[in-house]
Design a protein around this motif. Sequence first.
Motif, mmCIF file in Angstrom:
data_model
loop_
_atom_site.group_PDB
_atom_site.id
_atom_site.type_symbol
_atom_site.label_atom_id
_atom_site.label_comp_id
_atom_site.label_asym_id
_atom_site.label_seq_id
_atom_site.Cartn_x
_atom_site.Cartn_y
_atom_site.Cartn_z
ATOM 1 N N UNK A 177 12.906 24.507 2.100
ATOM 2 C CA UNK A 177 13.073 24.805 0.671
ATOM 3 C C UNK A 177 14.328 25.655 0.494
ATOM 4 N N UNK A 178 15.441 25.024 0.097
ATOM 5 C CA UNK A 178 16.673 25.788 -0.124
ATOM 6 C C UNK A 178 16.629 26.475 -1.494
ATOM 7 N N UNK A 179 17.141 27.685 -1.540
ATOM 8 C CA UNK A 179 17.278 28.409 -2.798
ATOM 9 C C UNK A 179 18.762 28.729 -2.992
ATOM 10 N N UNK A 180 19.334 28.227 -4.074
ATOM 11 C CA UNK A 180 20.745 28.469 -4.363
ATOM 12 C C UNK A 180 20.858 29.320 -5.612
ATOM 13 N N UNK A 181 21.760 30.306 -5.542
ATOM 14 C CA UNK A 181 21.869 31.251 -6.641
ATOM 15 C C UNK A 181 23.340 31.650 -6.831
ATOM 16 N N UNK A 182 23.662 32.155 -8.009
ATOM 17 C CA UNK A 182 25.023 32.621 -8.277
ATOM 18 C C UNK A 182 25.160 34.039 -7.721
ATOM 19 N N UNK A 183 25.615 34.143 -6.474
ATOM 20 C CA UNK A 183 25.723 35.439 -5.812
ATOM 21 C C UNK A 183 26.628 35.307 -4.593
ATOM 22 N N UNK A 184 26.932 36.451 -3.985
ATOM 23 C CA UNK A 184 27.777 36.483 -2.799
ATOM 24 C C UNK A 184 26.898 36.590 -1.543
ATOM 25 N N UNK A 185 27.455 37.154 -0.465
ATOM 26 C CA UNK A 185 26.734 37.244 0.813
ATOM 27 C C UNK A 185 25.950 38.553 0.878
ATOM 28 N N UNK A 186 25.013 38.670 -0.028
ATOM 29 C CA UNK A 186 24.155 39.856 -0.063
ATOM 30 C C UNK A 186 22.808 39.433 -0.624
ATOM 31 N N UNK A 187 21.820 40.295 -0.477
ATOM 32 C CA UNK A 187 20.471 39.969 -0.925
ATOM 33 C C UNK A 187 20.286 40.369 -2.384
ATOM 34 N N UNK A 188 19.556 39.529 -3.122
ATOM 35 C CA UNK A 188 19.280 39.802 -4.523
ATOM 36 C C UNK A 188 17.783 39.700 -4.797
ATOM 37 N N UNK A 189 17.384 40.288 -5.904
ATOM 38 C CA UNK A 189 15.977 40.228 -6.285
ATOM 39 C C UNK A 189 15.546 38.787 -6.518
ATOM 40 N N UNK A 190 16.432 37.977 -7.081
ATOM 41 C CA UNK A 190 16.074 36.589 -7.391
ATOM 42 C C UNK A 190 15.686 35.821 -6.136
ATOM 43 N N UNK A 191 16.478 35.943 -5.059
ATOM 44 C CA UNK A 191 16.144 35.181 -3.851
ATOM 45 C C UNK A 191 14.910 35.746 -3.144
ATOM 46 N N UNK A 192 14.728 37.061 -3.208
ATOM 47 C CA UNK A 192 13.551 37.646 -2.575
ATOM 48 C C UNK A 192 12.272 37.264 -3.322
ATOM 49 N N UNK A 193 12.350 37.191 -4.650
ATOM 50 C CA UNK A 193 11.193 36.730 -5.433
ATOM 51 C C UNK A 193 10.902 35.263 -5.133
#
Length: 203
Positions: A177-193
């Motif tokens: 299950x790939x998750x793609x988001x508008x962000x750089x090489x760091x962790x965000x709340x969106x991907x952790x959720x």
Amino acid sequence: MTDIHAAFFSGHTELAPVLMLHGTGGDESDLLPIATFLFPQHPKLGIRGRVSENGSNRYFMRHTDGTFDLDSLSHETDWLLEAIQTKTTEHHLDASRLIVLGFSNGANVAAYAMLHKTVPFKRAVLLHPMLIDPAESVANLADTRVFTSYGDVDPIVSKDNFDALTAQLTAQQASVEPFKNHQSHHLTQAELLAAKDWLTKNA
């Protein structure tokens, strides 16, 4: 084997243990806040990469031009898998139930291990991974489930590389299950959720 720098954080023994694999410059406790968010009650084991690059901990070496040293990658992955066996035995953890939580360099070595080695784990949360060695894989990952994340402005992981990793894992029959988001090489709340939601569905 050489000394293993590891950290163990106890949890409910009936829950699957979590293996934490840090990014470049991290250590065995680096991902504990993320692991605690995703797996609040699970036992957690972190193992530090034993390669040092300009003082930064890594799981495998790079050449001076920045390209990856595939010999080091293979050798250090073998070492890591032995270290996992040693430490899971020491802490009475069931290695076959491990859930890998890897970020960047730690996600890379986990993905490589799944594709090119025999691993005990069947579930992984790989945050910002890369396909390091595109050589053909013979692994059978039919029972393996993987969550991966990617940022569309990541200066390290390209879209083509991330898509190639997804394709290779899928070709080996892993459920990805790939998750793609508008962000750089760091962790965000969106991907952790998103990862937490995936874990709930794949408990």
